[in-house]
Design a protein around this motif. Structure first.
Motif, PDB file in Angstrom:
ATOM      1  N   ALA A 165     -11.698  17.351  43.629  1.00 34.70           N
ATOM      2  CA  ALA A 165     -10.672  18.280  44.098  1.00 34.70           C
ATOM      3  C   ALA A 165     -10.160  19.160  42.958  1.00 34.70           C
ATOM      4  O   ALA A 165      -9.829  18.667  41.874  1.00 34.70           O
ATOM      5  N   ASN A 166     -10.116  20.474  43.228  1.00 29.41           N
ATOM      6  CA  ASN A 166      -9.511  21.465  42.328  1.00 29.41           C
ATOM      7  C   ASN A 166     -10.185  21.591  40.967  1.00 29.41           C
ATOM      8  O   ASN A 166      -9.618  22.173  40.044  1.00 29.41           O
ATOM      9  N   HIS A 167     -11.407  21.047  40.809  1.00 30.70           N
ATOM     10  CA  HIS A 167     -12.094  21.110  39.525  1.00 30.70           C
ATOM     11  C   HIS A 167     -13.476  21.747  39.673  1.00 30.70           C
ATOM     12  O   HIS A 167     -14.194  21.454  40.632  1.00 30.70           O
ATOM     13  N   ASN A 168     -13.812  22.592  38.723  1.00 31.70           N
ATOM     14  CA  ASN A 168     -15.184  23.042  38.580  1.00 31.70           C
ATOM     15  C   ASN A 168     -15.923  22.113  37.631  1.00 31.70           C
ATOM     16  O   ASN A 168     -15.320  21.404  36.819  1.00 31.70           O
ATOM     17  N   MET A 169     -17.233  22.119  37.744  1.00 35.28           N
ATOM     18  CA  MET A 169     -18.102  21.360  36.841  1.00 35.28           C
ATOM     19  C   MET A 169     -19.141  22.318  36.277  1.00 35.28           C
ATOM     20  O   MET A 169     -19.525  23.276  36.943  1.00 35.28           O
ATOM     21  N   THR A 170     -19.607  22.044  35.072  1.00 38.45           N
ATOM     22  CA  THR A 170     -20.649  22.859  34.453  1.00 38.45           C
ATOM     23  C   THR A 170     -21.903  22.023  34.303  1.00 38.45           C
ATOM     24  O   THR A 170     -21.926  21.064  33.512  1.00 38.45           O
ATOM     25  N   VAL A 171     -22.944  22.363  35.044  1.00 41.37           N
ATOM     26  CA  VAL A 171     -24.207  21.642  34.955  1.00 41.37           C
ATOM     27  C   VAL A 171     -24.863  21.974  33.621  1.00 41.37           C
ATOM     28  O   VAL A 171     -25.014  23.142  33.256  1.00 41.37           O
ATOM     29  N   VAL A 172     -25.268  20.923  32.866  1.00 43.49           N
ATOM     30  CA  VAL A 172     -25.931  21.136  31.577  1.00 43.49           C
ATOM     31  C   VAL A 172     -27.303  20.480  31.517  1.00 43.49           C
ATOM     32  O   VAL A 172     -28.068  20.710  30.571  1.00 43.49           O
ATOM     33  N   ALA A 173     -27.644  19.656  32.520  1.00 39.82           N
ATOM     34  CA  ALA A 173     -28.968  19.028  32.540  1.00 39.82           C
ATOM     35  C   ALA A 173     -29.253  18.507  33.947  1.00 39.82           C
ATOM     36  O   ALA A 173     -28.332  18.145  34.690  1.00 39.82           O
ATOM     37  N   VAL A 174     -30.536  18.480  34.295  1.00 48.28           N
ATOM     38  CA  VAL A 174     -30.995  17.834  35.523  1.00 48.28           C
ATOM     39  C   VAL A 174     -32.243  17.032  35.176  1.00 48.28           C
ATOM     40  O   VAL A 174     -33.093  17.483  34.417  1.00 48.28           O
ATOM     41  N   ASP A 175     -32.340  15.822  35.719  1.00 49.08           N
ATOM     42  CA  ASP A 175     -33.514  14.975  35.511  1.00 49.08           C
ATOM     43  C   ASP A 175     -33.908  14.890  34.034  1.00 49.08           C
ATOM     44  O   ASP A 175     -35.088  14.961  33.672  1.00 49.08           O
ATOM     45  N   ALA A 176     -32.890  14.743  33.174  1.00 52.24           N
ATOM     46  CA  ALA A 176     -33.097  14.618  31.720  1.00 52.24           C
ATOM     47  C   ALA A 176     -33.792  15.842  31.123  1.00 52.24           C
ATOM     48  O   ALA A 176     -34.581  15.724  30.187  1.00 52.24           O
ATOM     49  N   ARG A 177     -33.483  17.015  31.651  1.00 53.75           N
ATOM     50  CA  ARG A 177     -33.941  18.286  31.081  1.00 53.75           C
ATOM     51  C   ARG A 177     -32.748  19.231  31.003  1.00 53.75           C
ATOM     52  O   ARG A 177     -32.052  19.451  32.009  1.00 53.75           O
ATOM     53  N   TYR A 178     -32.520  19.808  29.831  1.00 53.83           N
ATOM     54  CA  TYR A 178     -31.352  20.667  29.650  1.00 53.83           C
ATOM     55  C   TYR A 178     -31.493  21.970  30.439  1.00 53.83           C
ATOM     56  O   TYR A 178     -32.593  22.532  30.566  1.00 53.83           O
ATOM     57  N   THR A 179     -30.355  22.420  30.949  1.00 49.58           N
ATOM     58  CA  THR A 179     -30.312  23.669  31.715  1.00 49.58           C
ATOM     59  C   THR A 179     -29.376  24.657  31.031  1.00 49.58           C
ATOM     60  O   THR A 179     -28.545  24.285  30.195  1.00 49.58           O
ATOM     61  N   ASN A 180     -29.508  25.920  31.395  1.00 50.97           N
ATOM     62  CA  ASN A 180     -28.467  26.875  31.061  1.00 50.97           C
ATOM     63  C   ASN A 180     -27.185  26.441  31.764  1.00 50.97           C
ATOM     64  O   ASN A 180     -27.235  25.977  32.913  1.00 50.97           O
ATOM     65  N   VAL A 197     -23.069  16.910  34.190  1.00 46.37           N
ATOM     66  CA  VAL A 197     -22.084  17.995  34.253  1.00 46.37           C
ATOM     67  C   VAL A 197     -20.973  17.754  33.256  1.00 46.37           C
ATOM     68  O   VAL A 197     -20.629  16.601  32.943  1.00 46.37           O
ATOM     69  N   LEU A 198     -20.417  18.838  32.738  1.00 50.76           N
ATOM     70  CA  LEU A 198     -19.207  18.776  31.927  1.00 50.76           C
ATOM     71  C   LEU A 198     -18.005  19.013  32.828  1.00 50.76           C
ATOM     72  O   LEU A 198     -17.971  19.986  33.598  1.00 50.76           O
ATOM     73  N   LEU A 199     -17.042  18.110  32.764  1.00 52.63           N
ATOM     74  CA  LEU A 199     -15.801  18.217  33.529  1.00 52.63           C
ATOM     75  C   LEU A 199     -14.644  18.315  32.557  1.00 52.63           C
ATOM     76  O   LEU A 199     -14.430  17.402  31.736  1.00 52.63           O
ATOM     77  N   THR A 200     -13.914  19.409  32.612  1.00 56.91           N
ATOM     78  CA  THR A 200     -12.722  19.558  31.768  1.00 56.91           C
ATOM     79  C   THR A 200     -11.480  19.260  32.597  1.00 56.91           C
ATOM     80  O   THR A 200     -11.310  19.819  33.691  1.00 56.91           O
ATOM     81  N   ALA A 201     -10.657  18.371  32.089  1.00 54.17           N
ATOM     82  CA  ALA A 201      -9.421  18.001  32.789  1.00 54.17           C
ATOM     83  C   ALA A 201      -8.390  19.094  32.551  1.00 54.17           C
ATOM     84  O   ALA A 201      -7.465  18.964  31.738  1.00 54.17           O
ATOM     85  N   ASP A 202      -8.550  20.211  33.269  1.00 50.25           N
ATOM     86  CA  ASP A 202      -7.742  21.407  33.027  1.00 50.25           C
ATOM     87  C   ASP A 202      -6.741  21.694  34.140  1.00 50.25           C
ATOM     88  O   ASP A 202      -6.207  22.796  34.235  1.00 50.25           O
ATOM     89  N   GLN A 203      -6.461  20.708  34.976  1.00 52.04           N
ATOM     90  CA  GLN A 203      -5.511  20.897  36.069  1.00 52.04           C
ATOM     91  C   GLN A 203      -4.184  20.215  35.747  1.00 52.04           C
ATOM     92  O   GLN A 203      -4.086  19.424  34.790  1.00 52.04           O
ATOM     93  N   PRO A 204      -3.144  20.497  36.517  1.00 58.09           N
ATOM     94  CA  PRO A 204      -1.862  19.820  36.289  1.00 58.09           C
ATOM     95  C   PRO A 204      -2.009  18.300  36.363  1.00 58.09           C
ATOM     96  O   PRO A 204      -2.861  17.778  37.093  1.00 58.09           O
ATOM     97  N   VAL A 205      -1.198  17.597  35.588  1.00 56.27           N
ATOM     98  CA  VAL A 205      -1.243  16.136  35.597  1.00 56.27           C
ATOM     99  C   VAL A 205      -1.048  15.626  37.017  1.00 56.27           C
ATOM    100  O   VAL A 205      -0.093  16.014  37.706  1.00 56.27           O
ATOM    101  N   GLY A 206      -1.960  14.790  37.450  1.00 58.08           N
ATOM    102  CA  GLY A 206      -1.914  14.281  38.811  1.00 58.08           C
ATOM    103  C   GLY A 206      -3.156  13.464  39.086  1.00 58.08           C
ATOM    104  O   GLY A 206      -3.854  13.017  38.159  1.00 58.08           O
ATOM    105  N   SER A 207      -3.450  13.269  40.360  1.00 59.58           N
ATOM    106  CA  SER A 207      -4.620  12.507  40.787  1.00 59.58           C
ATOM    107  C   SER A 207      -5.461  13.367  41.724  1.00 59.58           C
ATOM    108  O   SER A 207      -4.919  14.098  42.570  1.00 59.58           O
ATOM    109  N   TYR A 208      -6.782  13.253  41.580  1.00 54.74           N
ATOM    110  CA  TYR A 208      -7.707  14.111  42.322  1.00 54.74           C
ATOM    111  C   TYR A 208      -8.879  13.265  42.821  1.00 54.74           C
ATOM    112  O   TYR A 208      -9.548  12.584  42.037  1.00 54.74           O
TER     113      TYR A 208
END
Length: 501
Positions: A165-180, A197-208
């Motif tokens: 909820a309320n978070h984007n993710m950045t895909v950096v690899a699939v099947d042990a192969r790096y991606t853009n 995926v890289l997940l940055t905890a950039d939302q207001p303090v809370g639970s998601y």
């Protein structure tokens, strides 16, 4: 100790020159019997990222599985900023039954297996299921920190959408192969695939809440119907969030949201020049056009065949109108190594024996196409040859997104699309610069995908649908890759403890 015969497959590990440790039953070895043991010996070379291991005998992989995490070598780094923490996320399925019995019942009735009772995140079903309110995966994060989520779909028969909820993710690899880097608010992951995926905890303090729910692409009279429409969820809890905080819930995709799935599957690209990047081989030695789908079989003796599909027939998968049958007396690899005849034939067709309108549902009236012959038919290729395969889904019985896994190799995904593959126009869409690399490809529902790989690993290599219900009835084939010209490209002899049939 397993009460059942079992093998273990190290899914996505290339097993370079160690084919005896790949693990699929009757392909590289016979099963390990209860009370016996077998030692898998292999080296992981030129791979880093997330893979996983699972049983490769019957439905045991529903519960016998785990993560394989390959870090960069010492003094090497990720091709992205170092995350604060790394978190494995294993998505799975749960049956309130003995999973071996689930498969045996399906085979006895000639139909697909009963649907699972729940999906799971790191083994927990979550609080949306009866009697599991306190059985939910929870992960605590610090605001501002970035986490590497290593997502694995260990489910037996389900593509899954994964959201937070309320978070984007950045895909950096699939099947042990790096991606853009690829920013998304939803990950779509098929059985056997992994996504980092890289997940940055950039939302207001809370639970998601994080959620996983089914992408069920099938339509038709038999395939994939019914499916489990439920949602599993875990929760991301920010440090400092009050315990009374009600987590925010994401909007989960509809089960048939093919546009979202296709967008995710097709927009990923390889990180050119990154660790272990491999350029696309441009010269093809062995071209294949392979239809992939389900069909029917004459109801075998002692099988009732009283459910779906039509009464009196059993479900049967096939590729190029050949329904694959596993050997019974000797594994493929043993037969190849010891040059034993009568175990397999090398006449798997490189093209469909009959050309037809593959994605038109009217073909369901064509009985010769529905009833594919069953045999152990494989493809033999020269060492270091380049293989290109167009996989074309068919509408026989029903259209569906098939997750096809190739053992022993990673491949470039050159293109994907819907409808019938057109060699005149669709070859112009090939990405020969930075296509994603995978070991498992979701062939689009009612569509096609093109893969290319170099056969530089001698041995016997399974290719199959990673829906166990489809693989168990013949939606598979195999490659024999011949030995190379030097001792270090020649398959070594089997280990002394290799299980006997």
């Amino acid at each position: 100790m397993s009460p059942y015969k079992i093998t273990i497959h190290w899914h996505g590990v290339s097993q370079l020159m160690s084919a005896w440790s790949d693990g699929p039953e009757m392909i590289t070895q016979c099963a390990i019997l209860p009370g016996n043991n077998y030692t898998y010996n292999y080296r992981i070379t030129k791979q880093e990222g997330t893979l996983f291991w699972h049983a490769h005998s019957s439905f045991l992989r529903a519960t016998v599985h785990g993560a394989i995490i390959i870090h960069p070598r010492a003094r090497h780094s990720y091709p992205f900023p170092k995350p604060y923490r790394e978190v494995p996320i294993l998505l799975g399925e749960w049956w309130n039954a003995n999973v071996v019995d689930v498969e045996n019942q399906a085979l006895a009735l000639g139909i697909g297996p009963n649907i699972s009772n729940a999906y799971t995140i790191n083994g927990w079903p979550g609080d949306l299921y009866p009697c599991s309110q306190n059985q939910m995966y929870k992960h605590r994060v610090e605001q501002g920190k970035t986490y590497l989520l290593r997502i694995i779909n260990a489910a037996v028969n389900s593509h899954l959408f994964y959201k937070i909820a309320n978070h984007n993710m950045t895909v950096v690899a699939v099947d042990a192969r790096y991606t853009n880097p690829y920013v998304t608010d939803v990950v779509v992951i098929s059985p056997g695939q992994t996504v980092d995926v890289l997940l940055t905890a950039d939302q207001p303090v809370g639970s998601y809440y994080m959620t996983a729910n089914n992408y069920a692409s099938a339509s038709g009279t038999a395939v994939g119907v019914p499916f489990n429409p439920s949602t599993t969820r875990g929760v991301i809890i920010y440090q400092g969030a009050p315990s009374s905080t009600t987590p925010l819930m994401p909007v989960v995709p509809a089960f048939n949201d093919t546009p979202t799935a296709h967008k995710f599957f097709t927009e990923l690209t390889s990180l050119v020049g990154g660790p272990h990047w491999v350029p696309v081989p441009l010269n093809v030695d062995h071209n294949m056009f392979v239809t992939v789908g389900m069909g029917l079989d004459v109801c075998p003796p002692n099988v009732s065949c009283q459910g779906r599909p039509p009464v009196g027939a059993a479900l049967s998968g096939n590729m190029n109108n050949v329904s694959f049958v596993l050997p019974t007396s000797l594994s493929l690899l043993q037969a190849f190594f010891f040059n034993v005849g009568g175990v397999y034939t090398t006449d798997f067709p490189a093209n469909p024996p009959v050309q037809f309108n593959y994605t038109n549902p009217s073909i369901n009236a064509d009985l010769p196409l529905l009833f594919a012959p069953k045999r152990t038919s494989i493809t033999k290729v020269k060492f270091n040859s380049t293989v290109e395969m167009v996989m074309q889904n068919t509408a026989l019985i029903g259209v569906e997104n098939h997750p096809m896994h190739l053992h022993g190799f990673d491949f470039h995904v050159l293109a994907q699309g819907f409808g019938n593959f057109n060699p005149t126009t669709d070859t112009l869409k090939y990405n020969l610069f930075n296509p994603q690399m995978r070991n498992t490809i979701s062939v689009p529902v009612g569509g096609w995908a093109v893969i290319r790989f170099v056969a530089n690993n001698p041995g016997a290599w399974f290719m199959h649908c990673h829906f166990d219900g489809h693989n168990s009835v013949g939606l598979s084939t195999a490659f024999i890759v011949e030995n190379g010209p030097t001792p270090d490209t020649t398959l070594p002899p089997p280990p002394p403890d290799l299980p006997e049939c």
